[in-house]
Design an enzyme around this catalytic site. Structure first.
Site, PDB file in Angstrom:
ATOM      1  N   ILE A 176       0.870  -1.165   0.000  1.00  0.00           N
ATOM      2  CA  ILE A 176       0.000   0.000   0.000  1.00  0.00           C
ATOM      3  C   ILE A 176       0.913   1.223   0.000  1.00  0.00           C
ATOM      4  CG2 ILE A 176      -1.930  -1.171   1.145  1.00  0.00           C
ATOM      5  CD1 ILE A 176      -1.195   0.152   3.743  1.00  0.00           C
ATOM      6  N   ASP A 177       0.402   2.339  -0.483  1.00  0.00           N
ATOM      7  CA  ASP A 177       1.225   3.537  -0.663  1.00  0.00           C
ATOM      8  C   ASP A 177       1.841   4.010   0.644  1.00  0.00           C
ATOM      9  OD1 ASP A 177       0.280   3.404  -3.233  1.00  0.00           O
ATOM     10  OD2 ASP A 177      -1.175   5.022  -2.991  1.00  0.00           O
ATOM     11  N   VAL A 178       2.956   4.705   0.535  1.00  0.00           N
ATOM     12  CA  VAL A 178       3.640   5.259   1.714  1.00  0.00           C
ATOM     13  C   VAL A 178       2.702   6.117   2.565  1.00  0.00           C
ATOM     14  CG1 VAL A 178       5.476   6.829   2.477  1.00  0.00           C
ATOM     15  CG2 VAL A 178       5.953   5.122   0.716  1.00  0.00           C
ATOM     16  N   THR A 195      -0.476   5.969   2.844  1.00  0.00           N
ATOM     17  CA  THR A 195      -1.679   5.232   3.235  1.00  0.00           C
ATOM     18  C   THR A 195      -1.414   4.416   4.492  1.00  0.00           C
ATOM     19  OG1 THR A 195      -2.368   5.060   0.920  1.00  0.00           O
ATOM     20  CG2 THR A 195      -3.425   3.571   2.482  1.00  0.00           C
TER      21      THR A 195
END
Length: 295
Positions: A138-140, A142
């Site tokens: 998952i994105d940094v 997020t």
């Protein structure tokens, strides 16, 4: 004491309608190679063989070819002390609640994998990995649930389940505007099919943004930044997403209002259903309540 893990994988190529690039195919069938860079490193290190010979980056594979990957090829975990909540853990995998601001893995120090090395309970499986390895990202910015495998077999099974869309994910987000009660966004990203289902949980009026909506987002596919891009394309920018805001005003300084809150999958060893949930950060509901009061 666990037996030493076997560090070799073999695959026979089958089911292709036409020849496929070796780099792309290897990334699909060897879960430990979770990026094109990892495949190329395995090739450069002589760890990836095609029909018994060292593979080359420009090779293509056809039905009947044999591929062999030797060694984990994992970089040594780097010391990173971070307070990461372990939500669930057994001998096969661990699920953590990733804080916003750190990566899941990659060539950096501040990663979930580095933080868990030596912290997560070692697996007693014969094919135990040297440290938990992420099965997805998952994105940094997020926050939320990340699933990491603790054994080679669990990694392979979970990676295949992700590829076949058998692992269901749900996110919570606060977005700009008034979203429909429910719907599906079907917009390709970089030429690849991308689908996001959503449902609206609450809509409140806002003096600054006209409306804010609390939504549940359920990605059917898993493209990079899919949820953030899809919502921005629908004119429902995720609150705090300065990367995709452009000139649009949003809330800054409070992070991205996006959280991975639920994972559903079959256990890689027992096959029993696993359903793991967390609540979104309190700031999600606080900003909804604040906008109600301001209006």
């Amino acid at each position: 004491m666990a037996k030493k893990a076997q560090k070799s994988w073999t695959r026979r190529v089958s089911g292709l309608k036409s020849p496929q690039a070796l780099v792309e195919y290897s990334q699909q069938v060897f879960p430990i190679l979770n990026s094109k860079t990892a495949v190329k490193k395995a090739i450069a290190g002589g760890r990836l063989l095609k029909n018994g010979k060292k593979a080359r980056a420009g090779d293509r594979v056809e039905n009947g070819d044999h591929l062999q990957l030797n060694g984990f090829g994992l970089s040594k975990a780097r010391s990173f002390d971070a307070d990461i909540e372990i939500v669930y853990e057994d001998d096969h995998f661990v699920v953590v609640n990733k804080p916003a601001g750190i990566a899941v893995n990659g060539n950096r120090i501040k990663t979930v994998e580095n933080a868990l090395a030596g912290v997560a309970r070692p697996s007693s499986r014969a094919d135990a990995l040297p440290y938990p390895v992420a099965t997805h990202r998952i994105d940094v910015p997020t926050k939320g649930l990340v699933l990491l495998a603790k054994s080679k077999s669990a990694l392979a099974k979970l990676a295949t389940a992700f590829q076949e869309n058998r692992i269901k994910k749900a996110y919570m987000a606060v977005v700009h505007g008034k979203t429909p009660p429910k719907g599906r966004i079907d917009r390709a990203l970089k030429g690849k099919k991308a689908i996001t289902d959503f449902e609206t949980l609450e809509v409140v009026p806002s003096k600054v943004f006209q409306h804010l909506s609390l939504v549940r987002l359920m990605p059917v596919t898993g493209r990079t930044h899919q949820l953030r891009i899809h919502m921005q394309q629908e004119n429902h920018l995720i609150l705090g997403d300065k990367e995709y805001a452009g000139r649009q005003k949003t809330v800054l300084g409070k992070g991205l209002f996006l959280c991975a809150c639920r994972l559903q999958f079959d256990h890689p060893e027992t096959g029993k259903p696993v359903d793991i949930r967390i609540k979104p950060p309190k700031r999600f509901q606080k900003i909804i309540e604040r906008e109600k009061e301001r209006y």
